[in-house]
Design a protein around this motif. Structure first.
Motif: not given
Length: 283
Positions: A74-89
């Protein structure tokens, strides 16, 4: 005790994950790798909040971990107007009782209005016992607002030993150039960019050989000489007065026979053979 015969009978349980991990690390390397079996953790982004990781086998600092059926992360929802990098580990953990486990996790990055960066991972050495958590990054999932982009692979794949051996020892492929009725055979391998070949030729029909005239025997298809041509003494049964005056040489991709003395007649069905050792490059 300070010395343990790991692969020996001790009368009690004495082998643990650290023993096998040290052996694996010594053979495969101390970094994190995915082995070329099963589906090598292929990733499928189902939607903005879920990624499916397929079957695979990994070695983390010598510790082997496998995913035997597809797992959804599961990937937590992003935020409008924001950027984010998640790593699947793939995460290794050791609890206070020394129990070791592995699981797939999503390590959340920090949202930003600028350029997103990867989150920090736990990368301490399992092999040295300096960590209770070790993360092996498999994929990066970048989010722009609430939209997740296609996963980017981050792991290294370890080639099996067979492919490593094949890259060191390779067979020379060739095609015949000599007369159709003649017998030509080229056998051997290439090791560390050096060809080791045995060349055999039997001329079906007799012929007159002018001095230094070449007879093309075969053409190497996947290698060529590295630089100049090379000549090798040829063993022959052409008669005592001419035996030893022939050479078998190679230049570029051509393998040839050549007579080094004066012109003379070569009877039919005479054999000529030589061992060749010379540097090559791939074509």
């Amino acid at each position: 005790m300070a010395i343990d015969l790991v692969t020996g009978k001790a009368g009690s349980a004495h082998i643990d994950g650290a023993d096998w991990g040290a052996l694996n690390a010594g053979i495969l390397g101390t970094n994190d790798y995915v082995l070329q079996v099963w589906n090598q953790f292929n990733a499928n982004l189902q939607d903005n909040n879920h990624i499916v990781i397929d079957t695979g086998c990994a070695v983390m600092n010598g510790r082997q971990a496998v995913v035997t059926s597809a797992e959804t992360v599961t990937i937590e929802s992003g935020t409008q107007g924001q950027k984010r990098n998640d790593l699947i580990c793939l995460r290794y953990s050791r609890d206070s009782n020394g129990i070791e486990t592995a699981k797939l996790v999503c390590v959340k990055g920090t949202p930003t209005s600028g350029t997103a960066s990867d989150p920090k991972l736990n990368t301490g050495s399992i092999l040295l016992g300096s960590t209770t958590t070790h993360d092996m990054a498999l994929y990066r999932v970048s989010l722009n607002g609430i939209t997740a982009a296609a996963p980017v692979r981050l792991f290294s794949t370890l080639n099996p030993m067979q492919s490593v051996w094949d890259s060191l020892t390779q067979t020379v492929t060739w095609s015949k150039l000599a007369d159709g009725a003649d017998t030509v055979n080229v056998t051997g391998t290439v090791v560390n960019n050096t060809a080791l070949l045995r060349v055999y030729w039997m001329n079906n029909g007799g012929f007159n050989s002018p001095s230094w005239k070449r007879v093309s025997l075969a053409r190497m298809l996947n290698f060529k000489t590295n630089g100049e041509g090379y000549d090798f003494i040829c063993a022959e049964n052409t008669g005592s007065d001419t035996a030893g005056s022939g050479i078998i040489g190679v230049q570029n991709q051509e393998i040839y026979w050549q007579h080094t003395g004066g012109a003379y007649d070569i009877p039919q069905q005479q054999w000529h053979q030589a061992a060749l050792v010379f540097p090559v490059v791939r074509v």
